[in-house]
Enzyme design. Structure first.
Site, PDB file in Angstrom:
ATOM      1  N   ASP A 421     -27.887 -51.080 -29.603  1.00 41.97           N
ATOM      2  CA  ASP A 421     -26.704 -50.820 -30.425  1.00 41.97           C
ATOM      3  C   ASP A 421     -26.477 -49.308 -30.479  1.00 41.97           C
ATOM      4  OD1 ASP A 421     -24.631 -51.218 -32.239  1.00 41.97           O
ATOM      5  OD2 ASP A 421     -25.966 -51.358 -33.971  1.00 41.97           O
ATOM      6  N   GLU A 424     -22.722 -45.764 -27.895  1.00 42.92           N
ATOM      7  CA  GLU A 424     -21.458 -45.184 -27.362  1.00 42.92           C
ATOM      8  C   GLU A 424     -21.679 -43.794 -26.797  1.00 42.92           C
ATOM      9  OE1 GLU A 424     -21.817 -46.700 -30.331  1.00 42.92           O
ATOM     10  OE2 GLU A 424     -21.025 -48.570 -29.515  1.00 42.92           O
ATOM     11  N   ASP A 499     -18.225 -54.245 -34.640  1.00 44.95           N
ATOM     12  CA  ASP A 499     -18.063 -54.505 -36.070  1.00 44.95           C
ATOM     13  C   ASP A 499     -16.652 -54.972 -36.423  1.00 44.95           C
ATOM     14  OD1 ASP A 499     -20.646 -53.696 -36.137  1.00 44.95           O
ATOM     15  OD2 ASP A 499     -20.224 -51.698 -36.944  1.00 44.95           O
TER      16      ASP A 499
END
Ligand code: GLC
Length: 825
Positions: A421, A424, A499
């Site tokens: 996770d 990015e 999300d």
């Protein structure tokens, strides 16, 4: 070596200074030209344009404005064994490259490129006026968009599936991996960048892949309704034009270029239960026990960041999880796998072995002055020891190896899969929310800045994980889930679109988003069921679970502060409906596994938009509230609160409501009444689908009957795949694939099952063949043998027999590897 056939000196200068809006200088012509085996090159003092054939049906255009071409390197495109030779035809002012499936035509002055397929159908073409243009380091190309072009793809994007936009208003998308908590349907960019799109023009398709990792953008008819443009803030204009003619051909070629998803372990296709976070250990154990006590099937439980000591990767909070191996081992005995989150942001903390090793090995991303960069992410909010984080430089092969090896400690405890996770990468620095763009990356020995490496950071994080797991357990199929990735990342990880929010519009958005990912090479996807931010109503949770019954990745997950979000959290009525949805997922697992194996082999998504199978039907072009699963199932989830009806458009000839003989004509819409427990599923006429009895987890599958349902239709075919579900033995021929063919005509009814291919044999079990819409049968023969007719209630007890049960014929037979020929009269 390029063979120089001839060079031509043109009188016109390299790039004209023709001023255009925004200061863009449009490429006019280049004085030098030569040909190579695969194509042709034009160049001037600084500029270079190359058009070449790289693969069957795939041409590449490469343009560099500043100082010639850089290193020919791609994180996404796989090496092509050998490029085919193009036939080169020169005529006045034009060069043509010809091959079996695609032709390119390059007009010399001004330099403009256009493509045709072998059938003479025009594909991608530069806009005659603007073509390629540069401003500063930015490069862009404008393409002609025709009135009837439908545009799809771009990876994980919000908005409608068809990016031409309703009323042709168009879309503008940016590729820049971004942490976008609680995003909505208008948020762009989000976590993933896949600079690939597919154009459907009157039923025929072509694709374009822009192989540039810098921040890029795509304008689809928004700047001007007849233009599609794309470009990046740096790097080369390097793109591939991919011929069809069908959209399936385009995706097959695109995924040949950028790779296909690995074969998933079967447990990863079961139901996953997650939340931020199940802790301490007793809470996770209670969740597991409750699933089994309530007989709600599930395979996987997830540990989010709180299992770690101060959010440090590869550590355990030993107060909350004193015995991880014991916990995971016990859960395994109950039939559960455990997946742990591992965020690639270790805290800068001398004495913490991961930091010390990474620091000593020079594995962390540096500032331009060579010092280690650090910034705040989760470890900066640790309960006790708050620290900024450092970031492994996954663009370096040695860093990927090092990080990948660290998973040994988790695998040794019995962890089955890894969740990457925040990659990015998310760094809590305002306003960029990521690393400074001037940070340095190794880039496999050709150092570059973060501006170039940003969009591949997440993908290379998952590459490190996937390859690490492979090295550590060579005979086990890795399972990795990621939030950020790039084109080609399908080779390493499943993806969830981050999300989302617990509201109806997010549920509706999840369908086009997942379909768009499937079209862009990522078949293994699924959104957080129930929504991540906020708490869903009981009805919304149930509808979301239904919508995800055929989501390749099916996981319920929610944020830290939300209400309980387990299938039993919404009262007894919803609990029993939710149980039935998850039971149905498991009943469909043979079919789901079969379709996901096909996705692994072909690159085509199992969960797919209607137009993929019906590109000639304009009614399918913008449908994104229903989807096909493989070719034989159409799923029309209820996406509206309080719905009593569902409009469903059915393409093709005819469909049957699942498990019934209620027939629906194709090429029209139907209004289907729905209840809270309805998930409208349709099976194509003649369809053959594969199911099993309810199991509580995939470990219970061996020995269970295989249910084969045959729907009315003159003919029908299916291929069915199985293997051990876990190891790499399938790659060595240890699998079972069988072809099924049904025929219903005047001579009677037949089912032929070919002898199986492959060497895997399932545990002893029976087939239960269910022939829908069949009455008045007097005799059933298995080859020469006449089967005994029994009472329908006795069908599950007999060895070989048949029964007439209302409008269907049931047949029970022991599974065998040899060919089967059933005749019914
Ligand atoms: C991010 C993830 C979310 C996770 C949370 C805590 O917001 O997207 O899924 O639960 O971080 O790790």
């Amino acid at each position: 070596m390029p063979v120089v056939r001839h060079a031509l000196l043109c009188s016109i200068l390299a790039v004209s200074a023709a001023a255009q809006a925004g200061g863009w200088r449009s490429l006019q012509s280049l004085p030098q030209r030569s040909t190579i085996d695969q194509g042709a090159i034009w160049w001037g003092e600084q500029d270079r344009l190359q058009v070449s054939l790289v693969d069957d049906g795939v041409m590449r255009v490469r343009y560099a404005a500043q100082s010639g071409f850089g290193r020919d390197h791609s994180w996404a495109v796989l090496p092509v064994a050998q490029s085919p030779t193009a036939e080169i035809v020169e005529s006045e002012g034009v060069t043509e490259l010809r091959s079996a499936a695609i032709h390119a035509r390059i007009q010399h002055a001004p330099l403009r490129v256009s493509f045709w397929d072998a059938g003479g159908q025009a594909l991608d073409a530069d806009d005659p006026e603007r073509g390629i243009a540069v401003v500063g380091n930015a490069v862009r190309v404008w393409k002609a968009l025709q009135a009837n072009d439908q545009v799809y793809g771009f990876g994980q994007k919000n908005g409608r599936l068809n990016k031409r936009g309703w009323s042709q208003g168009g879309y503008h998308y940016t590729m820049w991996n971004s942490d976008t908590f609680a995003y909505d349907s208008s948020t762009d960019p989000t976590y993933v960048s896949v600079p690939f799109y597919l154009v459907l023009r009157e039923g025929r398709a072509f694709g374009v892949y822009f192989d540039n990792t810098h921040r890029s953008s795509f304008d689809i008819g928004r700047e001007s309704p007849d233009l599609l443009s794309f470009g990046a803030t740096g790097g080369e204009l390097d793109y591939y034009v991919i011929a069809g003619p069908t959209p399936k051909d385009v995706i097959a070629r695109y995924t040949h270029l950028t790779g296909r998803m690995p074969m998933p372990p079967r447990w990863a296709l079961g139901f996953h239960q997650s939340r931020w976070s199940y802790h301490p250990a007793s809470k996770l154990q209670w969740i597991a026990d409750t699933f089994r006590q309530k007989r709600i099937p599930a395979d996987t439980l997830w540990l989010d960041i709180d299992y770690q000591q101060d959010f440090k990767p590869f550590t355990w909070d030993r107060l909350q999880f004193p015995d991880p191996a014991g916990l995971i081992g016990g859960l395994r005995e109950q039939g559960f796998r455990v997946v742990t989150i591992v965020d690639a942001h270790p805290p800068l903390q001398p004495g913490y072995p991961v930091y010390d090793e990474g620091h000593a090995g020079g594995h962390f991303v540096t500032r331009p002055d060579g010092s280690e960069f650090s910034g705040p992410v989760w470890p900066s909010q640790a309960p006790q020891d708050k620290r900024d984080s450092v970031f492994p430089d996954f663009t370096s092969a040695s860093t990927r190896d090092w990080w990948g090896g660290l998973y040994a400690s988790l695998l040794d405890l019995g962890v089955a899969g890894i969740w990457n996770d925040m990659n990015e990468p998310s760094v809590w620095i305002k306003p960029s929310w990521t690393m400074p763009l001037d940070l340095r990356h190794d880039n496999e020995g050709q150092p570059t800045d973060h501006a170039e490496a940003h969009n591949v950071y997440g993908m290379l994080n998952t590459r490190s994980t996937f390859e690490g797991l492979q090295r550590l357990r060579p005979d086990t199929r890795p399972f990795v889930l990621t939030r950020a990735t790039f084109a080609g990342g399908q080779r390493y990880a499943a993806v969830w679109p981050g999300d989302n929010t617990a509201d109806w519009s997010a549920l509706r958005q999840s369908i086009p988003t997942l379909l768009g990912m499937g079209l862009s090479g990522f078949p293994f996807v699924g959104a957080d069921i129930g929504g991540f931010a906020g708490s869903p109503s009981p009805e919304l949770f149930t509808r979301w679970l239904q919508a995800a019954q055929f989501s390749p990745f099916m996981r319920a997950h929610t944020e830290q502060q939300s209400a309980d979000q387990e299938p039993w959290s919404y009262g007894v009525r919803h609990e029993s409906i939710n149980r039935r949805v998850i039971e149905a997922r498991y009943q469909w697992l043979p079919q789901i596994y079969n379709e996901m194996e096909a996705a692994h082999r072909s690159g085509l998504p199992a969960m797919r938009p209607l137009f993929l199978d019906y590109p000639n039907d304009p009614e399918t072009w913008s449908r994104d509230d229903s989807y096909l699963f493989g070719s034989d199932l159409l799923i029309a989830p209820v996406l509206v609160e309080g719905a009593t009806h569902r409009e469903v458009y059915l393409p093709g000839a005819a469909w049957y409501s699942f498990d019934s003989v209620q027939r629906f004509e194709g090429e029209q819409s139907h209004r289907v009444p729905v209840e809270l427990d309805s998930l409208p599923i349709f099976v194509r006429e003649g369809g053959i689908v594969f199911r099993q009895p309810v199991v509580q987890h995939t470990g219970e599958m061996p020995g269970k009957d295989l249910i084969v349902q045959l729907y009315p239709g003159a003919v029908g075919e299916a291929s069915f795949y199985e293997d051990d579900g876990e190891t790499m033995a399938f790659a060595r021929g240890v699998f079972a694939r069988r072809a099924f063919r049904q025929q219903r005509d005047a001579d009677g009814v037949q089912l032929g099952i070919d002898a199986q291919q492959g060497r895997w044999r399932p545990a002893a079990r029976h087939w239960r063949i269910e022939w829908l819409g069949l009455q008045g049968i007097g005799e059933v023969r298995d080859g020469d043998r006449r089967l005994a007719q029994v009472d329908p209630d006795a069908i599950d007890e007999c060895e070989r027999c048949w029964a007439q049960a209302g409008d269907r014929v049931l047949i029970r037979l022991p599974d065998r590897a040899t060919a089967v020929n059933l005749r019914l009269r």
